[in-house]
Design a protein around this motif. Structure first.
Motif, mmCIF file in Angstrom:
data_model
loop_
_atom_site.group_PDB
_atom_site.id
_atom_site.type_symbol
_atom_site.label_atom_id
_atom_site.label_comp_id
_atom_site.label_asym_id
_atom_site.label_seq_id
_atom_site.Cartn_x
_atom_site.Cartn_y
_atom_site.Cartn_z
ATOM 1 N N GLN A 7 0.911 -0.938 0.219
ATOM 2 C CA GLN A 7 -0.515 0.146 -0.182
ATOM 3 C C GLN A 7 0.482 1.089 0.226
ATOM 4 O O GLN A 7 1.893 1.656 1.010
ATOM 5 N N VAL A 8 0.629 2.067 -1.156
ATOM 6 C CA VAL A 8 1.641 3.033 -1.279
ATOM 7 C C VAL A 8 1.739 4.156 -0.664
ATOM 8 O O VAL A 8 2.341 4.538 0.279
ATOM 9 N N GLY A 13 7.310 8.884 4.391
ATOM 10 C CA GLY A 13 6.539 10.567 3.336
ATOM 11 C C GLY A 13 5.539 10.095 2.709
ATOM 12 O O GLY A 13 5.829 11.830 2.250
ATOM 13 N N PHE A 14 4.665 9.206 3.310
ATOM 14 C CA PHE A 14 3.884 9.776 1.414
ATOM 15 C C PHE A 14 2.745 10.995 2.213
ATOM 16 O O PHE A 14 2.760 11.276 0.659
ATOM 17 N N ASN A 15 2.471 11.454 3.528
ATOM 18 C CA ASN A 15 1.220 12.055 3.596
ATOM 19 C C ASN A 15 2.212 13.574 3.070
ATOM 20 O O ASN A 15 1.555 14.480 2.860
ATOM 21 N N THR A 16 3.374 13.452 3.658
ATOM 22 C CA THR A 16 3.925 14.961 3.418
ATOM 23 C C THR A 16 4.112 15.563 1.712
ATOM 24 O O THR A 16 3.841 16.054 1.712
ATOM 25 N N ILE A 17 4.477 14.515 1.198
ATOM 26 C CA ILE A 17 4.959 14.058 -0.455
ATOM 27 C C ILE A 17 3.589 14.621 -1.077
ATOM 28 O O ILE A 17 3.095 15.539 -1.683
ATOM 29 N N ALA A 18 2.586 14.477 0.170
ATOM 30 C CA ALA A 18 1.057 14.227 -0.936
ATOM 31 C C ALA A 18 0.423 15.576 -0.852
ATOM 32 O O ALA A 18 -0.033 16.480 -1.787
ATOM 33 N N ILE A 19 0.678 16.015 0.551
ATOM 34 C CA ILE A 19 0.344 17.366 1.011
ATOM 35 C C ILE A 19 0.939 18.903 0.146
ATOM 36 O O ILE A 19 0.394 19.129 -0.129
#
Lengths: 267, 363
Positions: A7-8, A13-19
């Motif tokens: 699950q990506v 860091g997923f949230n940081t990049i998405a934001i």
């Protein structure tokens, strides 16, 4: 153990990049909208809230001319390209697959593949010789050029809709005494409508904000809204441009909302 | 041998006459879906095309509907050649396997469609739609969208839509296959009732032999693009013309043997008396499991066998028997109230066949 699946969203860091991506996408647009309500003449220094730039922009005769011209071109181009795209979609999906099929898709979608500047130069040269031969200087060139490059935008959603359509529905209509034309009119077309509306809106918006081809094809004095704005920015940046951009953005949002509501009711 | 040539077929009015029709689909290699098929379907009969998938039954239906042209041969409706008419010019309607209801229309609008296309006056359309809604008991849901009703209800709407224009022939392409077992049983009775009430000729396609036996006036058994046998359910079941028909319809036992005078010596050495119709040499016999009886070993004329297995099926129990050369025979025994049948695995028993139950089905 289904939760072991990759699950990506669980990567560090997923949230940081998405934001960050969302900030990059929407911050500039947000600032543009914000400064269209600036009381002062700057697009960078906030001096208080005011609606003054909207009536000012509309009071500018050049803006008004360009807006009307843009709307005429976009509506005509949307109508023409959607009609052609509907026929093309029917032609490419309602036949047995043939070896040349991929070639036909590529040719229909040519404007998506060929760099816009190449098309623009080609049209400039092509239309120039027609202008010399006929002496016609009107909006026809812009409408023709926009219709052509809008075709793939109208074609893709219509074709997607057609491919998802159950062919037995048309067989059933024929079985129930409908002539081929009645079948098209009462079954195919109504079921295709969401695709056609989506295609028409995409074509309209694509035409409305085109700069490159319009710049090359337009005759003197045929400013469209985007080419006018470009010309303005080259001279001096005014909040007027922000106001026009905000209105264009608003129009797009309204069209997408209407489309969403329409298709939701359909299905 | 062929029951096709029964004299009484000609004496009754023919609705659909399929005359030496072949259908070959192009491609590499070409596929022969129908191979020189002839059949006459009578007016007001419930006629079933039965066969395994790929036997050509749906192709024949599509040809009658007009969705495909025949490669050769002709189709007549009430004596008129319709082979080249498009589907919208044929007074024939279809109930599709997936129902094919128009998703953008209400239940009532779906039923009205055919009548509107025929240009019927508004009042007549309304009255017929109401009548059809009543016939299939869907009045309460007439304004619903077809996506908002259940599979069984969609089935009824599809039927009503096809019946509304009062076609001469109604085609049904495996219409019950998507329904669950109980609903399917209900719809079988419903369909039979509708056929009786409307007096329309029904041509029904199915691969379900039980469905075919229950509902049909006559059945055509198809395989590999050919019609093998046409006849009433009892005749198809009890007098199959060949091994395929015997095997496809219901369960059956096959015995191989050699003709000797008026009887056949089967592989286990037993002699079985059957009408041979002049056949000689190697023959195959068939006998249904419910026509096999168990009896004491020493009974006169009994075949000797051993019970190799007993399989409980609820109402009855399948008794697997082995003859002394290993030939397998299944007997269907009615279960006792205790669930037993009074025999045990490994027991030596005698078996005999009901008189007239053994049939010759060819070599």
């Amino acid at each position: 153990m289904a939760d072991r699946a990759f699950q990506v969203a669980r990567l560090p860091g997923f949230n940081t990049i998405a934001i960050m991506v969302f900030v990059m996408l929407y911050l500039p647009i947000g600032l543009l909208v914000l400064f269209s309500f600036n009381a002062g003449p700057s697009v960078a220094i906030w001096e208080g809230f005011s609606l003054q730039w909207y009536p000012k922009a509309w009071g500018n005769e050049q803006v008004r001319d360009a807006t009307i011209r843009s709307l005429i071109i976009a509506s005509s181009a949307a109508l023409i390209s959607t009609t052609l795209a509907t026929m093309a979609a029917l032609g490419t999906t309602r036949r047995k697959r043939s070896p040349g099929q991929t070639m036909i898709y590529v040719m229909i979608n040519q404007p998506l593949m060929v760099p816009e500047i190449v098309t623009a130069v080609a049209l400039l040269i092509f239309f120039a010789s027609i202008k010399v031969a006929t002496g016609y200087q009107g909006l026809g060139y812009l409408i023709a050029a926009h219709s052509a490059f809008c075709i793939p935008f109208a074609y893709l959603p219509i074709r997607a809709r057609l491919e998802g359509m159950d062919l037995t529905l048309e067989t059933a209509a024929a079985d129930l005494y409908a002539t081929p034309w009645q079948t098209f009119r009462h079954v195919t077309l109504p079921l295709l409508m969401p695709g056609i509306i989506a295609g028409m809106m995409l074509a309209f918006i694509t035409s409305l904000d085109d700069v490159v081809i319009s710049l090359f094809v337009k005759s003197a004095g045929q400013e469209t809204l985007p080419t006018y704005m470009l010309g303005q920015i080259r001279r001096n940046i005014t909040v007027e441009v922000n106001a026009i951009s905000t209105l264009l953005l608003g129009l797009t949002v309204i069209m997408l909302t209407v489309f969403f509501l329409l298709t939701r009711k359909q299905d | 041998m062929n029951v096709n040539s029964q004299p009484d077929i000609r004496s009754e009015a023919i609705a659909v006459d399929v005359d030496r029709v072949s259908k070959i689909f192009g491609g590499e290699p070409p596929v022969t879906a129908l191979d020189d098929v002839s059949v006459a379907i009578r007016q007001n009969e419930f006629f079933t095309l039965l066969g395994p998938s790929g036997c050509g039954k749906t192709t024949l239906l599509r040809l009658i509907a007009g969705f495909e042209p025949p490669t050769s041969g002709s189709l007549r409706l009430g004596g008129r050649d319709i082979s080249r008419l498009p589907p919208n010019k044929r007074p024939i309607n279809t109930v599709f396997q997936n129902y094919a209801l128009f998703p953008h229309m209400s239940v009532a609008a779906n039923i009205a469609f055919g009548l509107q296309m025929l240009g019927k006056p508004k009042a007549e359309v309304r009255d017929t739609v109401d009548e059809m809604l009543k016939l299939v008991q869907m009045e309460a849901l007439k304004n619903r969208r077809t996506s908002e009703i259940s599979g069984g209800q969609q089935q009824r709407v599809a039927l009503a839509r096809a019946l509304a224009p009062h076609p001469e022939v109604l085609l049904l392409d495996e219409p019950l296959s998507a329904l669950d077992y109980k609903l399917r049983k209900e719809m079988q009775i419903e369909l039979k009732r509708l056929q009786g009430e409307t007096g329309i000729t029904f041509i029904f396609v199915t691969h379900d032999q039980e469905e075919a036996l229950t509902m049909s006036d006559r059945i055509a058994v198809m395989n590999a693009g050919k019609i093998l046998q046409v006849g009433p359910p009892r005749e198809i079941y009890n007098r199959p013309v060949n091994r395929f028909v015997a095997d496809f319809i219901g369960e059956t036992n096959f015995l191989t043997g050699t003709a000797q005078g008026d009887a056949v010596r089967i592989s286990s050495g037993h002699m079985i008396a059957v009408p041979l119709d002049g056949r000689t040499g190697d023959v195959t016999l068939t006998v249904r499991p419910e026509q096999v009886r168990l009896c004491p070993v020493d009974q006169d004329g009994a075949l000797h066998a051993e019970i190799s297995d007993l399989v409980y099926f609820g109402t009855d129990t399948h008794c697997h028997l082995a003859l002394k050369d290993g030939t397998q025979i299944v007997a269907r025994l009615q279960s006792l109230p205790t669930g037993e049948v009074g025999y045990m695995r490994g027991q030596a028993v005698g078996l005999r066949f009901e008189p007239g139950a053994v049939q010759v089905v060819g070599a």
